[in-house]
Motif scaffolding. Structure first.
Motif, short mmCIF file in Angstrom:
data_model
loop_
_atom_site.label_atom_id
_atom_site.label_comp_id
_atom_site.label_asym_id
_atom_site.label_seq_id
_atom_site.Cartn_x
_atom_site.Cartn_y
_atom_site.Cartn_z
N PRO A 201 -31.93 -25.39 -2.14
CA PRO A 201 -33.04 -25.96 -1.37
C PRO A 201 -34.21 -24.98 -1.31
CG PRO A 201 -30.97 -26.38 -0.26
CD PRO A 201 -30.65 -25.47 -1.41
N LEU A 202 -35.39 -25.51 -1.39
CA LEU A 202 -36.60 -24.71 -1.41
C LEU A 202 -36.64 -23.74 -0.24
CD1 LEU A 202 -39.14 -24.77 -3.28
CD2 LEU A 202 -40.19 -26.27 -1.58
N PRO A 203 -36.79 -22.43 -0.47
CA PRO A 203 -36.91 -21.48 0.64
C PRO A 203 -38.23 -21.67 1.38
CG PRO A 203 -36.32 -20.36 -1.42
CD PRO A 203 -36.75 -21.75 -1.78
N VAL A 204 -38.25 -21.25 2.63
CA VAL A 204 -39.49 -21.33 3.42
C VAL A 204 -40.62 -20.60 2.72
CG1 VAL A 204 -40.60 -20.55 5.55
CG2 VAL A 204 -38.38 -21.73 5.65
N ALA A 205 -40.36 -19.43 2.18
CA ALA A 205 -41.41 -18.64 1.54
C ALA A 205 -42.02 -19.35 0.34
CB ALA A 205 -40.85 -17.29 1.09
N ASN A 206 -41.29 -20.28 -0.23
CA ASN A 206 -41.79 -20.99 -1.41
C ASN A 206 -42.20 -22.43 -1.11
OD1 ASN A 206 -39.34 -19.07 -2.80
ND2 ASN A 206 -41.41 -18.93 -3.64
N GLY A 207 -42.29 -22.77 0.20
CA GLY A 207 -42.90 -24.05 0.55
C GLY A 207 -42.02 -25.10 1.17
N ALA A 208 -40.83 -24.73 1.67
CA ALA A 208 -39.90 -25.72 2.23
C ALA A 208 -40.57 -26.59 3.30
CB ALA A 208 -38.71 -24.98 2.85
N PRO A 209 -40.16 -27.84 3.39
CA PRO A 209 -39.09 -28.46 2.60
C PRO A 209 -39.57 -29.11 1.30
CG PRO A 209 -39.80 -29.98 4.28
CD PRO A 209 -40.62 -28.72 4.48
N LEU A 210 -40.89 -29.18 1.11
CA LEU A 210 -41.42 -29.91 -0.04
C LEU A 210 -42.75 -29.31 -0.47
CD1 LEU A 210 -40.50 -32.59 -1.57
CD2 LEU A 210 -42.31 -33.72 -0.27
N ARG A 211 -42.90 -29.13 -1.78
CA ARG A 211 -44.16 -28.63 -2.30
C ARG A 211 -44.55 -29.39 -3.56
NH1 ARG A 211 -44.26 -22.69 -4.36
NH2 ARG A 211 -46.32 -23.37 -5.02
N LEU A 212 -45.81 -29.33 -3.87
CA LEU A 212 -46.32 -29.96 -5.09
C LEU A 212 -46.14 -29.03 -6.27
CD1 LEU A 212 -48.07 -32.14 -6.56
CD2 LEU A 212 -50.08 -30.79 -5.87
N ARG A 213 -45.71 -29.60 -7.40
CA ARG A 213 -45.74 -28.89 -8.68
C ARG A 213 -46.55 -29.74 -9.65
NH1 ARG A 213 -45.31 -23.92 -8.47
NH2 ARG A 213 -45.27 -24.07 -10.77
N VAL A 214 -47.74 -29.25 -9.97
CA VAL A 214 -48.59 -29.90 -10.96
C VAL A 214 -48.77 -28.86 -12.06
CG1 VAL A 214 -50.63 -29.34 -9.55
CG2 VAL A 214 -50.82 -31.05 -11.37
N GLU A 215 -47.88 -28.92 -13.04
CA GLU A 215 -47.57 -27.77 -13.88
C GLU A 215 -48.67 -27.29 -14.82
OE1 GLU A 215 -45.24 -26.07 -13.08
OE2 GLU A 215 -43.69 -27.32 -12.21
N ARG A 216 -49.68 -28.07 -15.04
CA ARG A 216 -50.73 -27.62 -15.95
C ARG A 216 -51.95 -27.08 -15.19
NH1 ARG A 216 -52.70 -31.63 -19.58
NH2 ARG A 216 -52.75 -32.92 -17.72
#
Length: 258
Positions: A201-216
């Motif tokens: 599960p996404l850690p708090v430091a990396n945006g928990a509980p949900l973050r956007l990934r728009v890879e380009r």
């Protein structure tokens, strides 16, 4: 493909990439001048045109293998939002958290984390490039943004997806982090709302509980701590009107394509 055309494309990509880096790196002092905002606006238009001409909007970002994973995926931006509502949700392991989706949609909805995990998912191993000068490769799992859009049915007039986040950017809490993308990026197969990083599960430091990934796009477009997703026909009435916190406050480019 004609070798000369390939060389030209490589040159233009490098030239505009270098120009973008210089603009971002020196924006604090340059923003104080009278001429720089006009140049930045012109560069923004050129950047979008060049990226659209040389890199088709449906092209895929490079994906890697698990052997390429970075040993540590550092936190970009906020590491733990100073927000009472967010902290209360985190204390309950986000069991009461939900993503509000509204704006120009036929079916406004809220999605719990369990509901998002139940939707068709996607896993991708990609590189995160930050304007601070670092990069890292991580394995992201989440729900394609296209799945959310199919559920809420965007209006024909919707042109942008705006992401409202839990992390406050001003000491008085007046400005939360926010970002936006257009519908081309919203429907891109690698654009996901990530709930897992490296199979956990996404850690708090990396945006928990949900973050956007728009890879380009660059790291500041990868909004963390998502709370609300709004579909809009214009960015003019979204905070400062340029489509994102750093775009409004420091003159970063809205289209941060890489």
């Amino acid at each position: 493909m004609n070798p000369n055309m390939t060389d030209r494309r490589r040159f233009l990509r490098r030239a505009f990439g270098a120009a973008a880096t210089l603009l971002v790196g020196g924006c604090d002092r340059l923003n104080e001048t009278s001429w720089f905002p006009k140049v930045l606006g012109t560069g923004e238009v050129l950047s979008r045109q060049v990226h659209k001409a040389l890199l088709p909007r449906k092209s895929m970002a490079q994906e890697f293998t698990e052997a390429d994973l970075s040993p540590h995926f550092r936190s970009n931006g906020t590491a733990n939002p100073d927000n009472e509502v967010y902290q209360a949700l985190a204390a309950k392991n986000f069991s009461e958290w939900s993503l509000q989706v509204d704006g120009l949609v036929e079916r406004p909805r809220r999605f719990s984390l369990a509901q998002l995990r139940a939707l068709p998912g996607r896993t991708q191993i990609t590189r995160h490039d930050c304007v601070e000068g670092w990069s890292a490769i991580g394995k992201w799992s989440g729900v394609p943004l296209a799945e959310i859009l199919a559920a809420v049915r965007p209006a024909a007039t919707a042109k942008y997806v705006v992401f409202h986040c839990a992390d406050p950017m001003e000491s008085d809490g007046s400005s939360p982090y926010y970002e936006s993308i257009d519908m081309d990026d919203a429907y891109h197969p690698q654009t996901i709302l990530a709930y897992d990083l490296n199979d956990s599960p996404l850690p708090v430091a990396n945006g928990a509980p949900l973050r956007l990934r728009v890879e380009r796009q660059l790291g500041y477009k990868q909004a963390k701590y998502l709370m609300r997703m709004e579909l809009a026909d214009s960015l003019e009435n979204i905070y400062g009107g340029k489509g994102g916190y750093w775009e409004d406050s420091n003159g970063y480019q809205w289209y941060a394509g890489i």
